[in-house]
Design an enzyme around this catalytic site. Structure first.
Site, PDB file in Angstrom:
ATOM      1  N   ASP A  16      15.471  57.595   5.372  1.00  0.00           N
ATOM      2  CA  ASP A  16      14.758  56.615   6.167  1.00  0.00           C
ATOM      3  C   ASP A  16      14.252  55.437   5.307  1.00  0.00           C
ATOM      4  O   ASP A  16      14.359  54.271   5.706  1.00  0.00           O
ATOM      5  CB  ASP A  16      13.557  57.378   6.780  1.00  0.00           C
ATOM      6  N   ALA A  18      15.458  54.280   2.472  1.00  0.00           N
ATOM      7  CA  ALA A  18      16.583  53.437   2.073  1.00  0.00           C
ATOM      8  C   ALA A  18      16.988  52.549   3.244  1.00  0.00           C
ATOM      9  O   ALA A  18      17.186  51.339   3.093  1.00  0.00           O
ATOM     10  CB  ALA A  18      17.755  54.309   1.624  1.00  0.00           C
ATOM     11  N   ARG A  46      22.841  64.629   0.327  1.00  0.00           N
ATOM     12  CA  ARG A  46      23.660  65.827   0.581  1.00  0.00           C
ATOM     13  C   ARG A  46      24.763  65.588   1.613  1.00  0.00           C
ATOM     14  O   ARG A  46      25.832  66.158   1.536  1.00  0.00           O
ATOM     15  CB  ARG A  46      22.755  66.957   1.081  1.00  0.00           C
ATOM     16  N   LYS A 149       6.100  57.536  -4.449  1.00  0.00           N
ATOM     17  CA  LYS A 149       4.966  58.439  -4.431  1.00  0.00           C
ATOM     18  C   LYS A 149       5.306  59.659  -3.577  1.00  0.00           C
ATOM     19  O   LYS A 149       6.209  59.553  -2.761  1.00  0.00           O
ATOM     20  CB  LYS A 149       3.725  57.745  -3.884  1.00  0.00           C
ATOM     21  N   ASP A 178       4.011  51.618  -5.726  1.00  0.00           N
ATOM     22  CA  ASP A 178       2.969  51.782  -4.719  1.00  0.00           C
ATOM     23  C   ASP A 178       3.099  50.554  -3.821  1.00  0.00           C
ATOM     24  O   ASP A 178       2.791  49.433  -4.248  1.00  0.00           O
ATOM     25  CB  ASP A 178       1.589  51.800  -5.392  1.00  0.00           C
ATOM     26  N   HIS A 179       3.559  50.750  -2.588  1.00  0.00           N
ATOM     27  CA  HIS A 179       3.924  49.571  -1.792  1.00  0.00           C
ATOM     28  C   HIS A 179       2.721  48.683  -1.474  1.00  0.00           C
ATOM     29  O   HIS A 179       2.880  47.523  -1.137  1.00  0.00           O
ATOM     30  CB  HIS A 179       4.695  49.965  -0.533  1.00  0.00           C
ATOM     31  N   GLU A 217      -5.816  53.743  10.159  1.00  0.00           N
ATOM     32  CA  GLU A 217      -4.530  53.728  10.860  1.00  0.00           C
ATOM     33  C   GLU A 217      -4.712  54.157  12.299  1.00  0.00           C
ATOM     34  O   GLU A 217      -5.499  55.051  12.595  1.00  0.00           O
ATOM     35  CB  GLU A 217      -3.557  54.698  10.188  1.00  0.00           C
ATOM     36  N   ASP A 236      -2.560  61.468  -0.057  1.00  0.00           N
ATOM     37  CA  ASP A 236      -1.613  60.562   0.594  1.00  0.00           C
ATOM     38  C   ASP A 236      -2.045  59.102   0.473  1.00  0.00           C
ATOM     39  O   ASP A 236      -1.201  58.212   0.354  1.00  0.00           O
ATOM     40  CB  ASP A 236      -1.494  60.950   2.078  1.00  0.00           C
ATOM     41  N   HIS A 241      -3.028  54.267  -3.024  1.00  0.00           N
ATOM     42  CA  HIS A 241      -3.334  52.948  -2.445  1.00  0.00           C
ATOM     43  C   HIS A 241      -4.804  52.551  -2.628  1.00  0.00           C
ATOM     44  O   HIS A 241      -5.107  51.457  -3.088  1.00  0.00           O
ATOM     45  CB  HIS A 241      -2.992  52.922  -0.956  1.00  0.00           C
ATOM     46  N   LYS A 337      -6.409  58.685   9.833  1.00  0.00           N
ATOM     47  CA  LYS A 337      -5.417  58.509  10.904  1.00  0.00           C
ATOM     48  C   LYS A 337      -6.155  58.554  12.230  1.00  0.00           C
ATOM     49  O   LYS A 337      -7.258  59.083  12.325  1.00  0.00           O
ATOM     50  CB  LYS A 337      -4.391  59.636  10.848  1.00  0.00           C
ATOM     51  N   LYS A 342      -5.342  49.781  13.710  1.00  0.00           N
ATOM     52  CA  LYS A 342      -4.854  49.648  12.337  1.00  0.00           C
ATOM     53  C   LYS A 342      -5.670  48.539  11.681  1.00  0.00           C
ATOM     54  O   LYS A 342      -5.711  47.416  12.187  1.00  0.00           O
ATOM     55  CB  LYS A 342      -3.369  49.264  12.364  1.00  0.00           C
TER      56      LYS A 342
HETATM   57  C1  BG6 Z   1       2.037  55.807   3.049  1.00  0.00           C
HETATM   58  C2  BG6 Z   1       1.470  57.108   3.564  1.00  0.00           C
HETATM   59  O1  BG6 Z   1       2.017  55.780   1.653  1.00  0.00           O
HETATM   60  O2  BG6 Z   1       1.262  54.725   3.545  1.00  0.00           O
HETATM   61  C3  BG6 Z   1       1.428  57.121   5.086  1.00  0.00           C
HETATM   62  O3  BG6 Z   1       2.274  58.183   3.116  1.00  0.00           O
HETATM   63  C4  BG6 Z   1       0.702  55.890   5.599  1.00  0.00           C
HETATM   64  O4  BG6 Z   1       0.807  58.292   5.571  1.00  0.00           O
HETATM   65  C5  BG6 Z   1       1.247  54.617   4.965  1.00  0.00           C
HETATM   66  O5  BG6 Z   1       0.871  55.838   7.012  1.00  0.00           O
HETATM   67  C6  BG6 Z   1       0.412  53.410   5.319  1.00  0.00           C
HETATM   68  O6  BG6 Z   1       1.030  52.250   4.839  1.00  0.00           O
HETATM   69  P1  BG6 Z   1       0.811  50.859   5.537  1.00  0.00           P
HETATM   70  O7  BG6 Z   1       1.577  49.878   4.701  1.00  0.00           O
HETATM   71  O8  BG6 Z   1       1.352  50.980   6.939  1.00  0.00           O
HETATM   72  O9  BG6 Z   1      -0.667  50.592   5.560  1.00  0.00           O
END
Ligand code: BG6
Length: 483
Positions: A16, A18, A46, A149, A178-179, A217, A236, A241, A337, A342
């Site tokens: 997903d 990728a 796989r 991560k 770390d996005h 979230e 998580d 983050h 969550k 959000k």
């Molecule tokens: C991810 C977590 O790293 O970040 C998820 O594994 C989370 O659980 C997500 O929903 C949140 O990222 P963003 O960019 O939508 O705030």
């Protein structure tokens, strides 16, 4: 843009991440010319896919994320993709992979450069790293690795994984992704703090009362219950983050904008991170679980979740440093969550000043970075009619047009990997400190669980998390700014 020759191997090429993030980001970088003629991407997983099938998947991923594309460009781009069905534990498969990478290197003149991307289940990271080393998959140009991560699930396992990876890669070639560090407003923290007189001179313990970071979230764990049970909000969201955001907010000014200087400043701060003791954890930390009356919104009723689960879907707490500009200033965080919306935001709460008007409200600098991007300074001003003061907002919000120009976080971060800029990646020394802190909280909570005293606040979905999080403050004059 300079064209970077490379053979990239994506472990998890049918996954997903990728599909949603990496392929569209690579396409954009291809369009900009960063990768062009001299690159090949090997997708491995796989499933028994063919090269053609992978190419059709990559093409779908591009169409799903772009309004308009030049079909010839897409075709040229996808022709650089190759698929190898791969069992991560099978030595022979690594031999085949190595041969394929060498052939493609020759074909595309990739100059021995290799980029490995770990985009699959984290339990395989160590095995893959070991095989990359044992089967000599690295090339004779640059060799870099990107690791998603979570990097370990506690300090001990992170250390083990690091050992496996550093057998083949130097620290400077390891890009722990770390996005959040690819997000526009997060990248705006350094310029905001250090290139404005007003903030540069007030960003210290003399002026700041507290700092608050909220990552809320609207969604629940959805189909990820299985993974989430092994993680929880602390691992998580906080370990990575939240801590990265806090580090940027609390670090001293780096000597320059070079990646090494930024990491030096971060490390200096993190070496002074205060690890809370059990008593402090009881006082200043809260864990919670969403638990609606409607079964759909109860965490314990989610698929693949234990009905007696003690995994937290909410965590709040207090972070403090001994050194740095905001030494001793309380930094509160919360993440969860099933919130009412959000909302990712940072509130810098300034101290009260003596005022001719008596007690006045705090000035607050708010940085919102998801889903909207804005900076707001909340100040006191005169009421138009009547006596006294009212609060006013000075806001700079990104327009729709500006938002449209913001590249996706993955595109930014992949770009940085190609050009070897590690500014927005996590160095090992930083990660170590984060884990030390998280381990202390996890251990304290685990002890409570074992004594049958797990204190997990149940909270209703679509509100503001558990009310217990209102009691974590050090002083009764503190409260959450975002309510
Ligand atoms: C991810 C977590 O790293 O970040 C998820 O594994 C989370 O659980 C997500 O929903 C949140 O990222 P963003 O960019 O939508 O705030």
């Amino acid at each position: 843009m300079k064209n970077i020759p490379v053979v990239m191997v994506i472990f998890g090429g049918s996954g997903d991440l990728a599909h949603r993030k990496l392929y569209p980001a690579l396409y954009n970088l291809y369009e900009q010319g960063l990768i062009h003629d001299n690159f090949a991407v090997i997708g491995t997983a796989r499933r028994p896919w063919s090269h053609e099938y992978l190419r059709s998947q990559v093409s779908d991923a591009i169409h799903e994320t772009h309004d308009k594309v030049d079909e010839n460009e897409v075709k040229n781009f996808t022709s650089h993709f190759y698929y190898q069905s791969h069992d991560v534990t099978n030595v022979e498969h690594y031999e085949t992979l190595k041969k394929l990478a060498q052939d493609l290197d020759e074909h595309y003149n990739a100059q021995g450069n290799r980029l490995f991307y770990m985009a699959m289940a984290p339990r395989f990271f160590g095995t893959i790293a070991t095989h990359i080393n044992d089967q000599h998959l690295t090339g004779n140009g640059f060799n870099r690795i990107v690791v998603e991560k979570p990097f370990g699930r506690d300090l001990a396992s992170a250390e083990e994984l690091n050992k496996q990876i550093t057998a083949s890669f130097k620290e400077d070639d390891i890009f722990r992704i770390d996005h959040y560090l690819g997000k526009e407003m997060i990248q705006n923290i350094i310029p905001l703090r250090f290139s404005n007189w007003i903030f540069k001179n007030s960003w210290n313990k003399e002026n700041i009362k507290n700092i608050q970071v909220t990552l809320a979230e609207r969604l629940g764990v959805e189909a990820r219950g299985g993974y989430y049970e092994t993680s929880g909000a602390l691992r998580d969201m906080v370990q990575n983050h939240i801590f990265q955001v806090i580090t940027l907010l609390a670090m001293p000014e780096p000597e320059s904008l070079k990646d090494n200087d930024i990491h030096k400043a971060k490390q200096e701060l993190l070496d002074s991170l205060i690890i809370p003791n059990e008593e402090e954890i009881k006082k200043h930390f809260v864990r919670g679980q969403y638990a609606g009356s409607d079964t759909t919104f109860a965490y314990k009723k989610e698929p693949n979740v234990d009905e007696n689960s003690t995994t937290e879907t909410f965590a709040a707490g207090l972070v403090k440093f001994k050194k740095g500009p905001v030494a001793d200033v309380p930094i509160y965080f919360r993440t969860g969550k099933e919130f009412k919306e959000k909302k990712n935001r940072i509130d810098i709460v300034f101290k009260n000043c003596h005022s001719l008007y008596g007690q006045v409200k705090h000035d607050v600098l708010t940085i919102e970075f998801d889903p909207t991007s804005s900076i707001t300074l909340t100040i006191n001003g005169k009421k138009i009619t009547g006596e006294g003061l009212r609060q006013e907002n000075l806001t700079y919000a990104f327009s729709k047009e500006e938002m449209a120009q913001v590249p996706d976080g993955y595109e930014r971060l992949l770009h940085d990997v190609f050009v070897n800029d590690s500014t927005n990646f996590t160095h090992w020394g930083e990660l170590k400190r984060y884990w030390q802190f998280i381990d202390a909280i996890e251990d304290a909570w685990q002890k409570e669980n074992e004594k049958g005293q797990a204190n997990i606040a149940q909270y209703p979905p679509y509100r503001m998390g558990p009310k217990e999080a209102n009691n974590i403050f050090e002083s009764p004059t503190e409260h959450w700014i975002y309510e």
